[in-house]
Design a protein around this motif. Sequence first.
Motif, mmCIF file in Angstrom:
data_model
loop_
_atom_site.group_PDB
_atom_site.id
_atom_site.type_symbol
_atom_site.label_atom_id
_atom_site.label_comp_id
_atom_site.label_asym_id
_atom_site.label_seq_id
_atom_site.Cartn_x
_atom_site.Cartn_y
_atom_site.Cartn_z
ATOM 1 N N ARG A 291 43.674 -16.849 24.783
ATOM 2 C CA ARG A 291 42.784 -16.619 23.027
ATOM 3 C C ARG A 291 41.473 -17.487 22.742
ATOM 4 N N SER A 292 41.702 -18.373 23.348
ATOM 5 C CA SER A 292 39.452 -18.828 23.058
ATOM 6 C C SER A 292 39.311 -18.868 23.820
ATOM 7 N N MET A 293 39.532 -17.847 24.717
ATOM 8 C CA MET A 293 38.462 -17.617 25.409
ATOM 9 C C MET A 293 38.118 -16.075 24.818
ATOM 10 N N GLN A 294 38.825 -15.473 24.533
ATOM 11 C CA GLN A 294 38.707 -14.308 23.274
ATOM 12 C C GLN A 294 37.897 -14.597 22.540
ATOM 13 N N ILE A 295 38.422 -15.538 22.007
ATOM 14 C CA ILE A 295 37.339 -15.864 20.732
ATOM 15 C C ILE A 295 36.105 -15.938 20.603
#
Length: 301
Positions: free
Chosen positions: A102-106
């Motif tokens: 999720r953090s990489m996607q953000i």
Amino acid sequence: MKIAMLARNPNLYSHQRLQQAAEDRGHQLDILNTLRCTVHIASHKPEVFYNGEPCIGYDAVIPRIGASITNYGLAILRQFEMRGCWPLNESVAIGRSRDKLRSMQILAKHGLGLPLTAYANDPKAAEEIIKAVKGPPVVIKLLEGTQGIGVVLAETMSSAKSVIEAFRGANVNILVQEFIKEAGGTDIRALVVGGKVVAAMKRTGAADDFRSNLHRGGSAELIKITPEERSTAVRAANRMGLNVCGVDMLRSNHGPVIMEVNSSPGLEGIEKATGKDIAGLVIEFIEKSARDGKTKTKGRG
């Protein structure tokens, strides 16, 4: 001010330093074992109890939630937020940071530099995702690993496929990332407090380890980061919604790439490497920022 810290081990360097920095400035800081907190849910009356007693009168809460109890810790923190208690880092932002995918996607959505990253559910897609990150070699990571645990360097196609298939066969979620060879086993930890990089260090892994985590035997030293690296760290903290965090970056041939945004960064390594009073800066930020009910998400989202 009366400050609560959610932490399981009151004797850790970071927790002792934060408590001392708060007390030096005339505040009361209570370290509450997260697992001894309980949530009482009733309409219009969110309550947190500690050892059977209600947690009342706190102006701010510092979440130092271990990765092994993320879900329970976030439930406790949300309850503080719903009571209007100001959190140093909000539950929603911590939840984002603990999920590597999720953090990489953000971060990718907002154009921040990242290593090529791939994710798939089907172990039969192993070769596809290895090629997607221009490997081998590739770095394979558990989605919720911490301190370098659950991070594997696979140097050949066969070894990479074997590791991916083994993890997925055990129903463990992983990311596959390109290996930034030019980083040479070092990374940069930039510590952000209130939208500013207040300290930075270079971490170098042990001689036989590609990971640079201090918990894995790595060493740290003071470093002067570039304006681009400083901007990248600040933007990452902002996009993740974190007031205080450690942004881990590698120096690649095409600029800084973010490996992780840590919502509960340790203070020992960076304070000793830089000689800066990071704990004091965190408490000063709380003094300036903590206002009753001034929480963006109020525990929702």
